[in-house]
Design an enzyme around this catalytic site. Sequence first.
Site, PDB file in Angstrom:
ATOM      1  N   HIS B  61       0.846  -1.191   0.000  1.00 26.92           N
ATOM      2  CA  HIS B  61       0.000   0.000   0.000  1.00 26.92           C
ATOM      3  C   HIS B  61       0.887   1.248   0.000  1.00 26.92           C
ATOM      4  CE1 HIS B  61      -4.067  -1.729   1.662  1.00 26.92           C
ATOM      5  NE2 HIS B  61      -3.570  -2.451   0.682  1.00 26.92           N
ATOM      6  N   GLU B  63       0.953   3.925   1.805  1.00 24.94           N
ATOM      7  CA  GLU B  63       1.490   4.386   3.092  1.00 24.94           C
ATOM      8  C   GLU B  63       2.671   3.524   3.543  1.00 24.94           C
ATOM      9  OE1 GLU B  63      -1.688   3.629   2.311  1.00 24.94           O
ATOM     10  OE2 GLU B  63      -3.064   4.384   3.838  1.00 24.94           O
ATOM     11  N   CYS B  91      -6.250   2.067   5.856  1.00 29.92           N
ATOM     12  CA  CYS B  91      -6.866   0.786   6.232  1.00 29.92           C
ATOM     13  C   CYS B  91      -6.265   0.342   7.576  1.00 29.92           C
ATOM     14  CB  CYS B  91      -6.586  -0.247   5.133  1.00 29.92           C
ATOM     15  SG  CYS B  91      -4.907  -0.938   5.193  1.00 29.92           S
ATOM     16  N   CYS B  94      -2.373  -0.137   7.430  1.00 31.92           N
ATOM     17  CA  CYS B  94      -1.597   1.106   7.318  1.00 31.92           C
ATOM     18  C   CYS B  94      -1.737   1.951   8.578  1.00 31.92           C
ATOM     19  CB  CYS B  94      -2.017   1.867   6.075  1.00 31.92           C
ATOM     20  SG  CYS B  94      -1.553   0.989   4.567  1.00 31.92           S
TER      21      CYS B  94
END
Lengths: 160, 160
Positions: B61, B63, B91, B94
């Site tokens: 992801h 991040e 999410c 993260c």
Amino acid sequence: MQPLEPQDMKQHEHWMRIAMEEAKKAEAIGEVPIGAIVVHGDDVIGRGYNLRETTLDSTAHAEMIAIRQASEALQAWRLLDCTLYVTLEPCPMCAGAIVQSRVPRVVYGTTDPKAGCAGTLMNLLQESRFNHRADVIDGILRDECAAMLTQFFRRLRKKE
Amino acid sequence: MQPLEPQDMKQHEHWMRIAMEEAKKAEAIGEVPIGAIVVHGDDVIGRGYNLRETTLDSTAHAEMIAIRQASEALQAWRLLDCTLYVTLEPCPMCAGAIVQSRVPRVVYGTTDPKAGCAGTLMNLLQESRFNHRADVIDGILRDECAAMLTQFFRRLRKKE
């Protein structure tokens, strides 16, 4: 959770001992001893141990490393039909990674009263609003997994 | 949250546009357009965009990538005095990584009704039982960040 059948318990303990071997690799280099493996059928397709201090990377937790290795092995980000074994209850990040990778079953050793997010502080692995939920089995080789950690921190305090 | 001063708002928008540039890199290769940066002083020390499909890695992801790059830049897993900008609400994974890396401030664009864990489904960034909490500012360039996503999914459905 239903009580485990003796043969299932024996199998979980077998895999947890392999996760403990990973944890010992962390301990050997001065990292907090936490280890994880991802099992697919009869194969270990991912292994990891805590490497936060060595790599200066806050995301280098045992589960994260094992999950990424397993994805590479399967050439898929969805870890279907896999079981993740980890010596300590997953933190929010690792629980989130388990949800992201759709791991259907998580087996852990000892609980984490400070950050455990698979039943202790909360249960991100069984949150009805997320798009995935995992089965959770806890307490496999609990005392041995916990003893590794308490002995590590005891030695650390002595050194300091 | 207190309303932002106009000069603060302008600065947040400046950085969010850079996070949006990262998101556009994801879009250009067919990934869901989400981008993140880590800012330290006046410098962008970490950048990331969603690479899940390309790398077959559920943990890739925006991040996570930005956090790891920032740790490498600072040679530290603690991202003190940093702000993470991300186009979509984090999410659980993260949000957990933000807690693990002690990021003191998170600014995000649009909310995620399906998995947002910085205020929508829950707020892992401000959980009193964890050992770190972050300040959260939301809604910076909200409409533009949201439009990138809705347009991406609209095009995807058309193709299908």
